[in-house]
Motif scaffolding. Sequence first.
Motif, PDB file in Angstrom:
ATOM      1  N   SER A 123      33.704 -25.115  45.222  1.00 45.61           N
ATOM      2  CA  SER A 123      32.393 -24.898  44.439  1.00 45.61           C
ATOM      3  C   SER A 123      32.733 -24.696  43.016  1.00 45.61           C
ATOM      4  CB  SER A 123      31.291 -24.292  45.047  1.00 45.61           C
ATOM      5  OG  SER A 123      30.124 -24.276  44.431  1.00 45.61           O
ATOM      6  N   PRO A 124      32.579 -25.313  42.142  1.00 46.09           N
ATOM      7  CA  PRO A 124      33.117 -25.025  40.902  1.00 46.09           C
ATOM      8  C   PRO A 124      32.263 -23.986  39.992  1.00 46.09           C
ATOM      9  CG  PRO A 124      33.046 -27.474  40.916  1.00 46.09           C
ATOM     10  CD  PRO A 124      32.106 -26.830  42.112  1.00 46.09           C
ATOM     11  N   GLU A 125      32.849 -23.243  39.164  1.00 47.97           N
ATOM     12  CA  GLU A 125      32.078 -22.468  38.226  1.00 47.97           C
ATOM     13  C   GLU A 125      31.024 -23.297  37.595  1.00 47.97           C
ATOM     14  OE1 GLU A 125      32.545 -19.794  34.158  1.00 47.97           O
ATOM     15  OE2 GLU A 125      34.170 -20.408  35.379  1.00 47.97           O
ATOM     16  N   GLN A 126      29.717 -22.864  37.693  1.00 43.03           N
ATOM     17  CA  GLN A 126      28.810 -23.807  37.074  1.00 43.03           C
ATOM     18  C   GLN A 126      28.754 -23.155  35.446  1.00 43.03           C
ATOM     19  OE1 GLN A 126      27.192 -26.447  38.040  1.00 43.03           O
ATOM     20  NE2 GLN A 126      28.673 -26.154  39.944  1.00 43.03           N
ATOM     21  N   GLU A 127      28.860 -24.013  34.402  1.00 37.40           N
ATOM     22  CA  GLU A 127      28.621 -23.762  33.190  1.00 37.40           C
ATOM     23  C   GLU A 127      27.236 -24.007  32.661  1.00 37.40           C
ATOM     24  OE1 GLU A 127      30.209 -24.740  28.594  1.00 37.40           O
ATOM     25  OE2 GLU A 127      31.400 -25.417  30.517  1.00 37.40           O
ATOM     26  N   VAL A 128      26.546 -22.917  32.337  1.00 38.91           N
ATOM     27  CA  VAL A 128      25.006 -23.047  31.897  1.00 38.91           C
ATOM     28  C   VAL A 128      24.800 -22.707  30.589  1.00 38.91           C
ATOM     29  CG1 VAL A 128      24.035 -23.136  34.351  1.00 38.91           C
ATOM     30  CG2 VAL A 128      24.505 -20.949  32.982  1.00 38.91           C
ATOM     31  N   ARG A 129      24.086 -23.409  29.863  1.00 37.24           N
ATOM     32  CA  ARG A 129      23.745 -23.052  28.380  1.00 37.24           C
ATOM     33  C   ARG A 129      22.283 -22.855  27.939  1.00 37.24           C
ATOM     34  NH1 ARG A 129      28.270 -26.771  25.300  1.00 37.24           N
ATOM     35  NH2 ARG A 129      29.954 -26.005  26.456  1.00 37.24           N
ATOM     36  N   THR A 130      21.319 -24.063  28.367  1.00 41.76           N
ATOM     37  CA  THR A 130      20.310 -23.683  27.920  1.00 41.76           C
ATOM     38  C   THR A 130      19.322 -23.027  28.700  1.00 41.76           C
ATOM     39  OG1 THR A 130      19.334 -25.707  29.317  1.00 41.76           O
ATOM     40  CG2 THR A 130      20.210 -26.399  27.303  1.00 41.76           C
ATOM     41  N   PHE A 131      18.015 -22.746  28.430  1.00 44.21           N
ATOM     42  CA  PHE A 131      17.075 -22.075  29.176  1.00 44.21           C
ATOM     43  C   PHE A 131      16.930 -22.451  30.475  1.00 44.21           C
ATOM     44  CE2 PHE A 131      12.810 -21.500  30.817  1.00 44.21           C
ATOM     45  CZ  PHE A 131      12.625 -20.109  30.950  1.00 44.21           C
ATOM     46  N   TRP A 132      16.674 -23.631  30.635  1.00 48.53           N
ATOM     47  CA  TRP A 132      16.394 -24.218  32.031  1.00 48.53           C
ATOM     48  C   TRP A 132      17.741 -24.362  32.742  1.00 48.53           C
ATOM     49  CZ3 TRP A 132      11.926 -24.288  33.841  1.00 48.53           C
ATOM     50  CH2 TRP A 132      10.808 -24.409  32.888  1.00 48.53           C
TER      51      TRP A 132
END
Length: 272
Positions: free
Chosen positions: A115-124
């Motif tokens: 299960s990869p590292e999830q890159e998140v940037r935006t508020f949602w």
Amino acid sequence: MSIIVPARNEEACLGSCLTSLVAHTGVSSEIIVVDDASTDRTREIAESFPDVQVLNAQPLPAGWTGKNNALVTGAGYARGEWLLFTDADTVHQAGSLARSLAEANQHGVAMLSYSPEQEVRTFWEKAVMPVIFAELAATFRPAEVSDPASPAAAANGQYILISREAYDAVGGHAAVAPTLLEDVALARVVKASGRKLFFRYGGDAVRTRMYRSFAQLREGWTKNLVLLFPSPIRLAVLRLTEFVLIVGSATAAVVTGLRGRTTPAARGSDCP
């Protein structure tokens, strides 16, 4: 190892994925991109990498999903003893291909999934992705999936490493051709065949940014939640209630704090 990347309109991320893959050393590999009728620059980007083989997905059979058709196309061309199915939105850490092969051999498994590292940037992304993946981790527990005595089976389609022998023996993605949740379905048929799985969080090996806008996030999870969870509406209502309670409690605490700061000081005694 044969690395198979299905790609449909992936010009935003395919270049980063292939750059990370071609840089790997320590393992003999071929990289196959299957262009699934893209209308953007996906094929042009794939062909700009001299060491990457670019195929067109075969004609879509009735009842098949496009992704399964692309994966079967790539697997039919592949020559490796191990097949790595990975998505175009992934980026692979240096040395991870060799380490994943070593890990699969160490555990004696026919199929390994990260299960990869999830890159998140935006508020949602920051608000939604951690909640959903926490639920996934609770529903598909890696320890149970990796336990041969447990019937639990799961995988993440962004990173599936499977031996050629096992893939062919269970019928590969053709055996799960109609399903949109092909990763979990493939894991189930592999485990049902008596072969071993290994599943874990693999942030040390691969990372991804699944969605780049709220519209993409909404469309993707609207489809997947129904397939992943037995009561998606109940889950959504529960998590929304929790979110409202958290925000409400935080707001109340801030308001109370501000009121405390603006309360006038008590008047002094009138006694001489």
